[in-house]
Design an enzyme around this catalytic site. Structure first.
Site, PDB file in Angstrom:
ATOM      1  N   GLU A 299       0.841  -1.210   0.000  1.00  0.00           N
ATOM      2  CA  GLU A 299       0.000   0.000   0.000  1.00  0.00           C
ATOM      3  C   GLU A 299       0.870   1.251   0.000  1.00  0.00           C
ATOM      4  O   GLU A 299       0.559   2.229  -0.677  1.00  0.00           O
ATOM      5  CB  GLU A 299      -0.957   0.010   1.191  1.00  0.00           C
ATOM      6  CG  GLU A 299      -1.837  -1.236   1.327  1.00  0.00           C
ATOM      7  CD  GLU A 299      -2.547  -1.661   0.055  1.00  0.00           C
ATOM      8  OE1 GLU A 299      -2.900  -0.794  -0.760  1.00  0.00           O
ATOM      9  OE2 GLU A 299      -2.744  -2.883  -0.133  1.00  0.00           O
ATOM     10  N   HIS A 302       2.172   1.975  -3.444  1.00  0.00           N
ATOM     11  CA  HIS A 302       1.151   2.546  -4.328  1.00  0.00           C
ATOM     12  C   HIS A 302       1.203   4.075  -4.358  1.00  0.00           C
ATOM     13  O   HIS A 302       0.717   4.698  -5.297  1.00  0.00           O
ATOM     14  CB  HIS A 302      -0.253   2.148  -3.853  1.00  0.00           C
ATOM     15  CG  HIS A 302      -0.806   0.915  -4.502  1.00  0.00           C
ATOM     16  ND1 HIS A 302      -0.739   0.684  -5.857  1.00  0.00           N
ATOM     17  CD2 HIS A 302      -1.490  -0.141  -3.983  1.00  0.00           C
ATOM     18  CE1 HIS A 302      -1.348  -0.466  -6.133  1.00  0.00           C
ATOM     19  NE2 HIS A 302      -1.804  -0.994  -5.018  1.00  0.00           N
TER      20      HIS A 302
HETATM   21  N1  TRP Z   1      -6.181  -1.435  -4.457  1.00  0.00           N
HETATM   22  C1  TRP Z   1      -6.184  -2.338  -3.345  1.00  0.00           C
HETATM   23  C2  TRP Z   1      -4.809  -2.973  -3.309  1.00  0.00           C
HETATM   24  O1  TRP Z   1      -4.479  -3.832  -4.055  1.00  0.00           O
HETATM   25  C3  TRP Z   1      -7.191  -3.420  -3.374  1.00  0.00           C
HETATM   26  C4  TRP Z   1      -8.636  -3.116  -3.527  1.00  0.00           C
HETATM   27  C5  TRP Z   1      -9.310  -2.919  -4.655  1.00  0.00           C
HETATM   28  C6  TRP Z   1      -9.609  -3.143  -2.522  1.00  0.00           C
HETATM   29  N2  TRP Z   1     -10.633  -2.839  -4.426  1.00  0.00           N
HETATM   30  C7  TRP Z   1     -10.849  -2.980  -3.141  1.00  0.00           C
HETATM   31  C8  TRP Z   1      -9.551  -3.305  -1.159  1.00  0.00           C
HETATM   32  C9  TRP Z   1     -12.025  -3.016  -2.419  1.00  0.00           C
HETATM   33  C10 TRP Z   1     -10.727  -3.333  -0.454  1.00  0.00           C
HETATM   34  C11 TRP Z   1     -11.960  -3.198  -1.068  1.00  0.00           C
HETATM   35  O2  TRP Z   1      -3.975  -2.576  -2.601  1.00  0.00           O
HETATM   36 ZN    ZN Z   2      -2.615  -2.885  -4.780  1.00  0.00          ZN
END
Ligand code: TRP
Ligand code: ZN
Length: 891
Positions: A299, A302
């Site tokens: 995270e 990101h």
């Molecule tokens: N972007 C998040 C990750 O990979 C994951 C994610 C996408 C997510 N959609 C979600 C987490 C919905 C919780 C609920 O780090």
């Molecule tokens: Zn991710």
């Protein structure tokens, strides 16, 4: 098949008709009815056509709408949102809406968990908070005001920096947050409630001071040290490895126990499933500690790969996810601290890819890393987008070298910081920064399926050459089988090879016509359907070590003899391929056993696996963590994938037979390993200690196959005296799966575990999961235990972690029981998919996927699986999440 009008297509992308530059949101937080006032600056997009403005919105009540301060009448509500037919060129739009967090069981948008407020907006959850252009290419600057009761919600958090806070009448208070970085709506977050934090100030490379916080419920504060340490490591690592620094003054992590996935990278306010934050010796295992480090890293990373540079549309999801998984894998590997640790991490990652992604890539949901269409985007947060996507990114590094990859990353940020871009933009940056043509490489993004590479070798004694012939093929899969899809073309495969001489040493490698310096591993640029590579100065027939370090996500087919595999297992300088040779050896034997069992015969007792395993087990020069992996048999689902027709009962019997053989034949060695790898003293989660425990507990699990009261006693003693969850859980597992002789002890330990951890939800999840994945003992059916546990007071479908612990663990983690011949597992599956779908479609759709490989099973099972799928498909009012999965599965 889903009707074409419900599917979204990649090639239909058009830029948004309007842009939103600033958003000013005010929340009056109340669990029953929360009011959101949204003031935003909207203008026509000079780059786009179309005059009407359609703002996405779901489950919202519209209370007011004004344009430039005057009530607006030129609008209409549609099933997708709010349509304003003739808005001005450039204007202020003010919207007042209401939503109902307390009733929100989907855990998307604004919801309540344990009395606190949380949001989840990726991918399309912001539209449940307010009307908006809820797509990642609309980036705005956000200012957020939160107002709530001070007693019940003392903490008010949002993205960015705290600008202001103060008191309001009637016991309420407020906070204003401003995020200086433009962001897409999916990165928006607010959190409010009774939370406390661990905080730390650090100085980054530039000398700037940063405030780091980990927010949790008060009772969990003692469990936040590891997450904070992981965050600091991640910040340091990204500066060192990629020159990427933390850009906000403050960085917050918040833990929530009701959460659909692992964690979410909201700008400056990451929200985490408690499972990936909370750890102490008593409640978290070594694996949990490792996962927390990886997810905290993921995270955090990101922030650059996803947030500073984001996705143009959701088809580009792997742009941020594949790249960020690659980054978190490299981070975890570096944190292991040793070369052998790196290899262990690589093996673990490849195991996940093979066990989960290869089957996906061969089934009805098969899709390219960059999909071409979807019905529900939430269904495309897949192992293909994440894990295969990470392999695709890794291949750039393999092709370009670490320095070349870094140059590509630098150019990517120089070009695209602050933009919403595509996978092609990333590839172009890699190509341009290195003067390489990566056109053919783009097929990794557009074609699905796992390529098979057939390899033959030929030694020419007279010419002193050795020639490898490589052939690749990748038949159409999934949506590619629809009429009109173009034929598939060869992939650009970086194929790493080494050649061993008869004493097991690496030969210096030089390709014919290439006069560069010789190396012991060469990365072949394998780009054609069939291609020959000739190595010069090879005096005797060598033994090839193929696809070293798993240099591409492909299946290698080569006719190794058993002796050759044993030789590679003992000598290959590439640790990944040493492990791989052992797995091939074991797989070959196991598949022969499966066939024997299916014919009603007894498996033949070959000794080559036992001899090879004995050597590894005794070899104290190898790291314990590495030995643990090498001595773990291929999983039942991986074995099933190797067969034309999956027979879960026969696979289970064959694997159990082999485990018992290994337990018996290596009895003294396992006992020695058990006693020699104890970790006395305080619990420490470092890689070396975890490796010792891993091997010790693997030994215990083999020993528990013996149905021996001494082993039961050993496990009982370990259970009672354990000072950490890894050892306690391993002991409990050994008892529960320890056969008849351990049953009494197992029941007692299960009861003890429950009362010991009654107040620890994450430990209770382990208690459910362990029982869901247990083997049958005697005539008892595990499904009956599962149905009983469903009625347990601690069970609830509303909490995704709990649902996963019991239901997913059984349906996906206990194949032999789930695929019971009487169809009881499938009936249970259908019941639970439907029950979950009424609460949380996203989680229900994940469970639905458990049956999507039904065509690969034996005829009797296949029929029963299809019946269950049809039962779900016939249900009225299915979510589009589950609808897409079952429709694609049934075909
Ligand atoms: N972007 C998040 C990750 O990979 C994951 C994610 C996408 C997510 N959609 C979600 C987490 C919905 C919780 C609920 O780090
Ligand atoms: Zn991710």
């Amino acid at each position: 098949m889903p009707s074409p009008d419900t599917a979204v297509r990649r090639t239909d992308y058009t830029p948004p008709a309007y842009l939103i530059d600033t958003v000013d949101l005010a929340f009056d937080l109340d669990p029953g009815n929360t009011t959101v006032t949204n003031r935003m600056r909207v203008r026509r997009n000079p780059q786009a056509a179309g005059a009407a403005l359609l703002l996405h919105g779901q489950e919202l009540e519209l209370l007011g709408i004004e344009i430039d301060g005057a009530p607006c009448h030129d609008h209409r509500l549609t099933p997708d949102g709010l349509l304003i037919e003739h808005p001005p060129q450039d204007f202020e739009l003010r919207l007042v809406t209401r939503c109902h967090p307390q009733e929100n069981t989907s855990l998307m948008g604004l919801y309540v968990s344990n009395g606190n407020f949380f949001t989840q907006c990726e991918a399309e959850g912001f539209r449940k908070i307010t009307y908006f252009l809820d797509r990642p290419d609309v980036m705005a600057t956000y200012t957020v005001t939160l107002r709530a009761d001070r007693q019940r919600y003392p903490i008010l958090l949002a993205n960015g920096n705290l600008a202001e806070q103060g008191e309001l009448p009637d016991g309420r208070h407020y906070a204003v947050w401003h995020d200086p970085f433009k962001k897409p709506s999916y990165l928006f977050a607010v959190v409010a409630g009774q939370l406390v934090c661990r905080e730390e100030r650090i100085r980054i490379g530039s000398g700037e001071e940063k405030l780091l916080q980990v927010w949790v419920e008060p009772r969990d504060l003692p469990k936040t040290a590891h997450a904070m340490a992981s965050l600091i490591h991640a910040i340091r690592w990204d500066e060192q490895r990629f020159g990427l620094a933390l850009d906000l003054e403050r960085f917050m992590i918040v833990a929530v126990s009701d959460f659909n996935m692992g964690a979410m990278e909201n700008k400056g306010l990451n929200v985490f499933n408690t499972k990936y934050v909370l750890a102490d010796a008593q409640t978290a295992t070594d694996v949990d500690y490792g996962n927390i480090e990886a997810v905290v890293g993921h995270e955090y990373f990101h922030n650059w790969t996803g947030n500073r540079v984001t996705c143009r549309d959701w088809f580009q999801l792997s742009l941020k996810e594949g790249l960020t998984v690659f980054r978190d894998q490299e981070f975890s590997a570096d944190m292991m601290g040793t070369e052998s640790g790196r290899a262990v991490k690589r093996i673990e990652d490849v195991r996940v890819l093979r066990q989960a992604q290869f089957p996906e890539d061969a089934g009805p949901m098969a899709h390219p890393v960059r999909p071409d269409s979807y019905v529900e985007i939430n269904n495309f947060y897949t192992v293909t987008v994440y894990e295969k996507g990470a392999e695709v990114v890794r291949m750039y590094q393999t092709l370009l070298g670490r320095d070349g990859f870094r140059r590509g990353m630098d150019l990517y940020f120089a070009r695209h910081d602050g933009q919403a871009v595509t996978c092609d933009d990333f590839r172009q940056a890699m190509a341009d920064a290195n003067g390489r043509d990566l056109t053919q490489f783009s097929r990794w993004y557009s074609q699905a399926g796992t390529p098979r590479v057939k390899v033959t070798g030929h030694h020419d004694a007279a010419a002193r050459t050795y020639t490898l012939t490589l052939r690749q093929e990748c038949p159409k899969v999934g949506v590619e089988m629809l009429p009109g899809t173009p034929d598939k073309l060869p992939f650009h495969i970086p194929f790493a090879v080494g050649l061993l001489d008869t004493s097991g040493h690496d030969l210096p490698l030089r390709l014919q016509g290439d006069d560069g310096a010789a190396a012991t591993t060469l990365v072949l640029d394998f780009t054609e359907a069939e291609q020959r590579f000739t190595f010069v100065d090879i005096d005797e027939p060598p033994l090839p070590s193929l696809l070293r370090n798993f240099s591409a996500p492909v299946i290698v087919e080569h006719e190794y003899t058993v002796d050759e595999l044993a030789f590679l297992m003992a000598h290959d300088s590439d640790p990944f391929n040493r492990w791989e040779a052992g797995q091939r050896l074991a797989t070959r034997q196991l598949l022969a056993h499966v066939e024997a069992i299916r014919r009603g015969e007894l498996p033949s007792v070959d000794t080559f696996v036992i001899d090879a395993f004995r050597q590894v087990l005794r070899d104290d020069t190898l790291d314990p963590a590495y030995r643990e992996l090498a001595l773990t048999l291929p999983g039942e689902s991986y074995l099933g994938e190797q067969m034309d027709e999956i027979d879960p009962a026969a696979i289970h019997a064959a694997r159990q037979y082999m485990r018992q053989r290994l337990a018996t034949a290596l009895h003294t060695e396992w006992l020695a390993a058990y006693h020699n790898h104890q970790t006395p003293g305080d619990y420490r989660p470092d890689a070396a200690s975890a490796g010792q425990r891993g091997l010790k507990n693997l030994a215990l699990s083999y020993l528990s196959e013996l149905n021996d009261t001494h082993v039961t006693q050993t496990a009982q003693v370990q259970y009672e005296h354990a000072n950490n969850m890894t050892d306690r859980l391993a002991a409990l597992n050994a008892l529960v799966n320890g056969g008849q002789s351990a049953q009494e002890a197992a029941s007692a330990a299960l009861a003890e575990f429950y009362s010991r951890f009654e107040q620890e939800p994450l430990a209770i999840d382990k208690w459910f999961a362990l029982q869901a994945m247990q083997r049958a003992t005697g005539a008892q059916r595990v499904i009956d235990t599962i149905r009983t546990l469903l009625q347990h007071p601690a069970f609830t479908l509303k909490n995704p972690n709990r649902a996963r612990a019991l239901i997913f663990s059984f349906c996906a983690g206990n194949p032999a029981q789930f695929h019971a011949a009487d169809g009881s597992g499938y009936a249970f599956w259908a019941d639970q998919v439907l029950a979950l779908d009424a609460l949380n479609p996203q989680v229900a759709a994940r469970l639905a996927r458990v049956l999507d490989r039904w065509r690969k099973y034996t005829p009797a099972l296949r029929g029963a699986m299809l019946d269950a799928l049809n039962r779900v498909a016939a249900h009225q009012g299915l979510s589009k999440d589950v609808r897409e999965i079952v429709d694609k599965a049934i075909g």
